[in-house]
Design a protein around this motif. Structure first.
Motif, PDB file in Angstrom:
ATOM      1  N   ARG A  43       0.852  -1.183   0.000  1.00  0.00           N
ATOM      2  CA  ARG A  43       0.000   0.000   0.000  1.00  0.00           C
ATOM      3  C   ARG A  43       0.894   1.241   0.000  1.00  0.00           C
ATOM      4  O   ARG A  43       2.016   1.217   0.473  1.00  0.00           O
ATOM      5  CB  ARG A  43      -0.950  -0.011   1.210  1.00  0.00           C
ATOM      6  N   TYR A  44       0.347   2.343  -0.548  1.00  0.00           N
ATOM      7  CA  TYR A  44       1.126   3.577  -0.634  1.00  0.00           C
ATOM      8  C   TYR A  44       1.345   4.192   0.754  1.00  0.00           C
ATOM      9  O   TYR A  44       0.465   4.139   1.615  1.00  0.00           O
ATOM     10  CB  TYR A  44       0.397   4.602  -1.531  1.00  0.00           C
ATOM     11  N   GLN A  45       2.515   4.780   0.958  1.00  0.00           N
ATOM     12  CA  GLN A  45       2.751   5.614   2.139  1.00  0.00           C
ATOM     13  C   GLN A  45       3.862   6.610   1.789  1.00  0.00           C
ATOM     14  O   GLN A  45       4.749   6.312   0.993  1.00  0.00           O
ATOM     15  CB  GLN A  45       3.134   4.738   3.341  1.00  0.00           C
ATOM     16  N   ILE A  46       3.800   7.779   2.381  1.00  0.00           N
ATOM     17  CA  ILE A  46       4.865   8.768   2.213  1.00  0.00           C
ATOM     18  C   ILE A  46       5.917   8.526   3.299  1.00  0.00           C
ATOM     19  O   ILE A  46       5.630   7.866   4.311  1.00  0.00           O
ATOM     20  CB  ILE A  46       4.301  10.216   2.258  1.00  0.00           C
ATOM     21  N   GLY A  47       7.132   9.050   3.091  1.00  0.00           N
ATOM     22  CA  GLY A  47       8.188   8.872   4.098  1.00  0.00           C
ATOM     23  C   GLY A  47       9.268   7.964   3.547  1.00  0.00           C
ATOM     24  O   GLY A  47       9.533   6.878   4.058  1.00  0.00           O
ATOM     25  N   GLU A  48       9.927   8.416   2.485  1.00  0.00           N
ATOM     26  CA  GLU A  48      10.757   7.511   1.679  1.00  0.00           C
ATOM     27  C   GLU A  48      12.240   7.602   1.954  1.00  0.00           C
ATOM     28  O   GLU A  48      13.014   6.768   1.493  1.00  0.00           O
ATOM     29  CB  GLU A  48      10.480   7.829   0.198  1.00  0.00           C
ATOM     30  N   SER A  49      12.643   8.649   2.656  1.00  0.00           N
ATOM     31  CA  SER A  49      14.062   8.859   2.879  1.00  0.00           C
ATOM     32  C   SER A  49      14.412   8.319   4.266  1.00  0.00           C
ATOM     33  O   SER A  49      13.874   8.782   5.266  1.00  0.00           O
ATOM     34  CB  SER A  49      14.354  10.362   2.786  1.00  0.00           C
ATOM     35  N   LEU A  50      15.274   7.339   4.327  1.00  0.00           N
ATOM     36  CA  LEU A  50      15.572   6.684   5.601  1.00  0.00           C
ATOM     37  C   LEU A  50      16.900   7.159   6.183  1.00  0.00           C
ATOM     38  O   LEU A  50      17.696   7.800   5.499  1.00  0.00           O
ATOM     39  CB  LEU A  50      15.600   5.161   5.430  1.00  0.00           C
ATOM     40  N   GLY A 102      32.384   3.116   8.051  1.00  0.00           N
ATOM     41  CA  GLY A 102      32.409   2.132   6.965  1.00  0.00           C
ATOM     42  C   GLY A 102      31.063   1.872   6.332  1.00  0.00           C
ATOM     43  O   GLY A 102      30.385   2.794   5.897  1.00  0.00           O
ATOM     44  N   PRO A 103      30.664   0.598   6.293  1.00  0.00           N
ATOM     45  CA  PRO A 103      29.456   0.237   5.546  1.00  0.00           C
ATOM     46  C   PRO A 103      28.178   0.836   6.130  1.00  0.00           C
ATOM     47  O   PRO A 103      27.161   0.881   5.448  1.00  0.00           O
ATOM     48  CB  PRO A 103      29.414  -1.294   5.644  1.00  0.00           C
ATOM     49  N   SER A 104      28.217   1.309   7.361  1.00  0.00           N
ATOM     50  CA  SER A 104      26.977   1.843   7.919  1.00  0.00           C
ATOM     51  C   SER A 104      26.851   3.348   7.700  1.00  0.00           C
ATOM     52  O   SER A 104      26.023   4.001   8.314  1.00  0.00           O
ATOM     53  CB  SER A 104      26.869   1.511   9.401  1.00  0.00           C
ATOM     54  N   SER A 105      27.668   3.895   6.824  1.00  0.00           N
ATOM     55  CA  SER A 105      27.601   5.336   6.580  1.00  0.00           C
ATOM     56  C   SER A 105      26.572   5.695   5.509  1.00  0.00           C
ATOM     57  O   SER A 105      26.576   6.797   4.991  1.00  0.00           O
ATOM     58  CB  SER A 105      28.972   5.869   6.177  1.00  0.00           C
ATOM     59  N   THR A 106      25.705   4.759   5.164  1.00  0.00           N
ATOM     60  CA  THR A 106      24.690   5.035   4.149  1.00  0.00           C
ATOM     61  C   THR A 106      23.307   4.627   4.645  1.00  0.00           C
ATOM     62  O   THR A 106      23.186   3.856   5.595  1.00  0.00           O
ATOM     63  CB  THR A 106      24.962   4.234   2.860  1.00  0.00           C
ATOM     64  N   ALA A 107      22.305   5.151   3.971  1.00  0.00           N
ATOM     65  CA  ALA A 107      20.930   4.699   4.202  1.00  0.00           C
ATOM     66  C   ALA A 107      20.309   4.448   2.838  1.00  0.00           C
ATOM     67  O   ALA A 107      21.033   4.393   1.834  1.00  0.00           O
ATOM     68  CB  ALA A 107      20.164   5.761   4.980  1.00  0.00           C
ATOM     69  N   TYR A 108      18.998   4.277   2.795  1.00  0.00           N
ATOM     70  CA  TYR A 108      18.320   4.081   1.513  1.00  0.00           C
ATOM     71  C   TYR A 108      17.224   5.105   1.316  1.00  0.00           C
ATOM     72  O   TYR A 108      16.647   5.603   2.272  1.00  0.00           O
ATOM     73  CB  TYR A 108      17.645   2.701   1.455  1.00  0.00           C
ATOM     74  N   GLN A 109      16.945   5.380   0.041  1.00  0.00           N
ATOM     75  CA  GLN A 109      15.697   6.024  -0.355  1.00  0.00           C
ATOM     76  C   GLN A 109      14.794   4.879  -0.809  1.00  0.00           C
ATOM     77  O   GLN A 109      15.184   4.109  -1.678  1.00  0.00           O
ATOM     78  CB  GLN A 109      15.914   6.995  -1.528  1.00  0.00           C
ATOM     79  N   VAL A 110      13.635   4.745  -0.204  1.00  0.00           N
ATOM     80  CA  VAL A 110      12.821   3.558  -0.496  1.00  0.00           C
ATOM     81  C   VAL A 110      11.443   3.896  -1.052  1.00  0.00           C
ATOM     82  O   VAL A 110      10.849   4.904  -0.684  1.00  0.00           O
ATOM     83  CB  VAL A 110      12.631   2.675   0.768  1.00  0.00           C
ATOM     84  N   GLU A 111      10.981   3.028  -1.916  1.00  0.00           N
ATOM     85  CA  GLU A 111       9.566   3.057  -2.254  1.00  0.00           C
ATOM     86  C   GLU A 111       8.891   2.356  -1.085  1.00  0.00           C
ATOM     87  O   GLU A 111       9.114   1.173  -0.851  1.00  0.00           O
ATOM     88  CB  GLU A 111       9.314   2.291  -3.551  1.00  0.00           C
ATOM     89  N   PHE A 316      14.189  16.319   8.145  1.00  0.00           N
ATOM     90  CA  PHE A 316      15.363  15.440   8.226  1.00  0.00           C
ATOM     91  C   PHE A 316      15.005  13.960   8.245  1.00  0.00           C
ATOM     92  O   PHE A 316      15.752  13.132   8.752  1.00  0.00           O
ATOM     93  CB  PHE A 316      16.258  15.816   9.410  1.00  0.00           C
ATOM     94  N   SER A 317      13.860  13.617   7.688  1.00  0.00           N
ATOM     95  CA  SER A 317      13.520  12.205   7.502  1.00  0.00           C
ATOM     96  C   SER A 317      13.561  11.418   8.810  1.00  0.00           C
ATOM     97  O   SER A 317      14.046  10.300   8.858  1.00  0.00           O
ATOM     98  CB  SER A 317      14.482  11.550   6.504  1.00  0.00           C
ATOM     99  N   SER A 318      13.043  12.014   9.860  1.00  0.00           N
ATOM    100  CA  SER A 318      13.097  11.337  11.156  1.00  0.00           C
ATOM    101  C   SER A 318      11.911  10.404  11.393  1.00  0.00           C
ATOM    102  O   SER A 318      11.907   9.649  12.360  1.00  0.00           O
ATOM    103  CB  SER A 318      13.129  12.383  12.280  1.00  0.00           C
ATOM    104  N   GLY A 319      10.897  10.430  10.526  1.00  0.00           N
ATOM    105  CA  GLY A 319       9.652   9.710  10.800  1.00  0.00           C
ATOM    106  C   GLY A 319       9.819   8.208  10.948  1.00  0.00           C
ATOM    107  O   GLY A 319       9.405   7.625  11.954  1.00  0.00           O
ATOM    108  N   VAL A 320      10.418   7.565   9.962  1.00  0.00           N
ATOM    109  CA  VAL A 320      10.569   6.111  10.020  1.00  0.00           C
ATOM    110  C   VAL A 320      11.585   5.737  11.107  1.00  0.00           C
ATOM    111  O   VAL A 320      11.460   4.709  11.769  1.00  0.00           O
ATOM    112  CB  VAL A 320      10.970   5.541   8.636  1.00  0.00           C
ATOM    113  N   HIS A 321      12.565   6.597  11.312  1.00  0.00           N
ATOM    114  CA  HIS A 321      13.516   6.364  12.405  1.00  0.00           C
ATOM    115  C   HIS A 321      12.783   6.350  13.749  1.00  0.00           C
ATOM    116  O   HIS A 321      12.940   5.423  14.546  1.00  0.00           O
ATOM    117  CB  HIS A 321      14.602   7.438  12.394  1.00  0.00           C
ATOM    118  N   LEU A 322      11.965   7.375  14.011  1.00  0.00           N
ATOM    119  CA  LEU A 322      11.227   7.407  15.281  1.00  0.00           C
ATOM    120  C   LEU A 322      10.257   6.229  15.369  1.00  0.00           C
ATOM    121  O   LEU A 322      10.054   5.663  16.443  1.00  0.00           O
ATOM    122  CB  LEU A 322      10.476   8.731  15.431  1.00  0.00           C
ATOM    123  N   ALA A 323       9.662   5.859  14.230  1.00  0.00           N
ATOM    124  CA  ALA A 323       8.709   4.743  14.224  1.00  0.00           C
ATOM    125  C   ALA A 323       9.403   3.417  14.563  1.00  0.00           C
ATOM    126  O   ALA A 323       8.907   2.630  15.374  1.00  0.00           O
ATOM    127  CB  ALA A 323       8.017   4.649  12.871  1.00  0.00           C
TER     128      ALA A 323
END
Ligand code: FAD
Length: 494
Positions: A43-50, A102-111, A316-323
């Motif tokens: 299902r659709y949801q907004i909040g794509e930048s993690l 190192g490898p944890s210096s990135t996140a994802y932009q997600v659908e 600052f894309s904090s929504g999914v982080h706080l969730a």
């Protein structure tokens, strides 16, 4: 009407990132969990930048790291901002903070249609009884006011009443049951913005290595987000100040396109792009009144997590982080209560205190960030103030906006050596019994935060962790050795 015979330890309402996180981490402890989701996924949801803290911390604990890799989401190294008094765009990278090594210096932009489904399917795979197309309409209470279950409807339209020892409201901003904790939502006086958003094909990308960055561009009526979701697809939204509200009253698609023309950098990025007009990305959507915090996050038998409890602002894309972070905190509280280790009240108090603390950090910083008369150096300085950060201004800023100063900050590092080194340094740090150092150790938020972060980091990286640290508040609890419960702090031996 039908009463389910099959009752549960926990019922989770909502299958977004918060609901999937809490249900999975509780089911992993062997408890029986029912998750009720109104929609049918995807299902659709907004909040794509993690943020890295979600991707390399909570998602690792959930066990979806490989699946996220397979999904090949756009890799986000940081953010690029045309914001504040500096007329030139400036960029930050998560790698600027030693926390995101190192490898944890990135996140994802997600659908979100894909990301949320990965998390929900993973909940199922971990033993959660997931029911889609199953809206919850109310909670059930006993004579003493304790929540003892929920009322819901299954996909065939049959009504059920299911009892549970604990109910979690993770049903997001549209929650119908959040008021049952007794309080109400306090809407922010400061963040009274409106968001208007849609999707484009063929938009430009920032030059490497920043092509996956979120781009945020302020202009006279507010600011735009520009999130590259795939090589082709871009999520574009505008957050309007209350004074510009009437811009969204007419045709939304026209409004969005005309606002794009008022923001030169976004107009330039979209010069050869076309708005998507079909499928789930075809609509131009509006969200308003999204900044709020609930008076009470729990009452006996009921706990609110994710957007059901609070949300600040998209910047600052904090929504999914706080969730997801609140999902982890709630899971610890529930696991501890169900095992009979500590009273529910005390566990939920710990949940609420830590969740509010993280919310407050972002909130206080974001208020300062909306002051457009400052430059980025001033924002970085503000982040250090808000977080009581130990590093430079820039490092404090990156830790905060990566989800890392929360106390679960080092969640994001999967580097085994770094994790152990940091832990060892901290645990063996000499304590000056007589002087201020001891007080600092006992009371400093920054210290406790870093210790908590280190422990989770080790846990995430190795599936085990250290068992000793300090609480984040007077009388507070600390995570248990397995990281999935709370425990009273162990007094430090002198
Ligand atoms: P949700 O994702 O909302 O999930 C709740 C679930 O509960 C839904 O699946 C819903 O169908 C279900 N549900 C609802 N009612 C019921 C019911 N009665 N019974 C059963 N199920 C029910 N966050 C970011 O991290 N990055 C961003 O870039 C970002 N941008 C944003 C932009 C805007 C304009 C806004 C408003 C928010 C943005 N967010 C962003 C925030 C993000 O959308 C939320 O914080 C996040 O989705 C919260 O997750 P959740 O699991 O708590 O709730």
């Amino acid at each position: 009407s039908e009463t389910s015979e099959n009752d549960y330890d926990v019922v989770v309402v909502g299958g977004g990132p918060c609901g999937s996180t809490v249900s999975t981490l509780v089911a992993k402890q062997g408890h029986r969990v029912l998750l009720l989701e109104r929609e049918s996924f995807p299902r659709y949801q907004i909040g794509e930048s993690l943020l890295p803290a979600t991707v390399h911390g909570v998602c690792r604990l959930l066990g979806v790291t490989e699946e996220l890799e397979k999904a090949a989401f756009m890799v986000k190294r940081g953010g690029t901002f045309r914001w504040g008094s500096n007329p030139e765009p400036w960029t930050f990278a998560f790698s600027s903070s030693p926390q995101f090594a190192g490898p944890s210096s990135t996140a994802y932009q997600v659908e979100r249609m894909r990301f949320d489904k990965i998390l929900l399917d993973n909940a199922r795979a971990n033993g959660v009884d997931v029911r889609e197309e199953s809206p919850v309409s109310d909670v059930v209470e006993d004579a003493g006011g304790r929540v003892t279950g929920v009322v819901w409807q299954d996909a065939k339209g049959v009504r059920h009443e299911t009892s549970a020892r604990i109910v979690v409201d993770a049903s997001g901003n549209g929650s119908r049951i959040h008021t049952r904790t007794g309080g109400s939502r306090q809407y922010s006086e400061f963040f009274r913005n409106v968001a208007l958003f849609g999707y484009f094909r063929g938009g430009k990308r920032l030059p490497a290595p920043n092509r996956g960055n979120i781009l945020a561009v302020a202009f006279s009526s507010g600011w735009f987000w520009y999130i590259p979701l795939t090589d082709e697809l871009t999520s574009v939204g505008v957050v309007l100040m209350p004074e510009a509200l009437d811009r969204v009253r007419g045709d939304r698609a026209e409004a969005l396109l005309s606002l794009v023309q008022e923001c030169p950098m976004i107009a330039e990025f979209l010069a050869d792009a076309e708005r998507v007009t079909e499928g789930p990305y075809g609509k131009v959507r509006v969200r308003k009144d999204y900044s709020y915090i609930q008076d009470a996050f729990f009452k006996p038998g009921l706990v609110l997590a994710g957007d059901a409890a609070c949300f600040i602002d998209p910047v600052f894309s904090s929504g999914v982080h706080l969730a997801t972070y609140s999902g982890l905190l709630a899971a610890r509280s529930i696991n501890t209560t169900l095992r009979g280790d500590l009273p529910e009240q005390r566990c939920f108090e710990e949940f609420e205190a830590r969740y509010r603390q993280e919310y407050a950090r972002f909130h206080d910083f974001l208020v300062a960030f909306y002051d457009m008369h400052q430059d980025e150096q001033s924002y970085f300085w503000r982040a250090k103030k808000v977080t009581a950060g130990l590093g430079s201004d820039l490092e404090s800023f990156v830790e905060l906006v990566g989800g890392g100063s929360s106390g679960e900050g080092a969640l994001v590092s999967s580097d085994r050596t770094a994790a152990f080194q940091e832990l060892a340094d901290f645990v063996h740090r000499p304590v000056d019994e007589s002087g201020e150092d001891r007080d600092l150790l006992r009371t400093s938020l920054a210290r406790s935060v870093s210790r908590e972060g280190v422990r989770i980091q080790v846990q995430a990286a190795l599936g085990e962790n250290a068992d000793e640290y300090v609480p984040v508040r007077e009388g507070g609890l600390v995570p248990s050795a397995d990281g999935m419960h709370w425990a009273p702090p162990v007094p430090r031996e002198s």
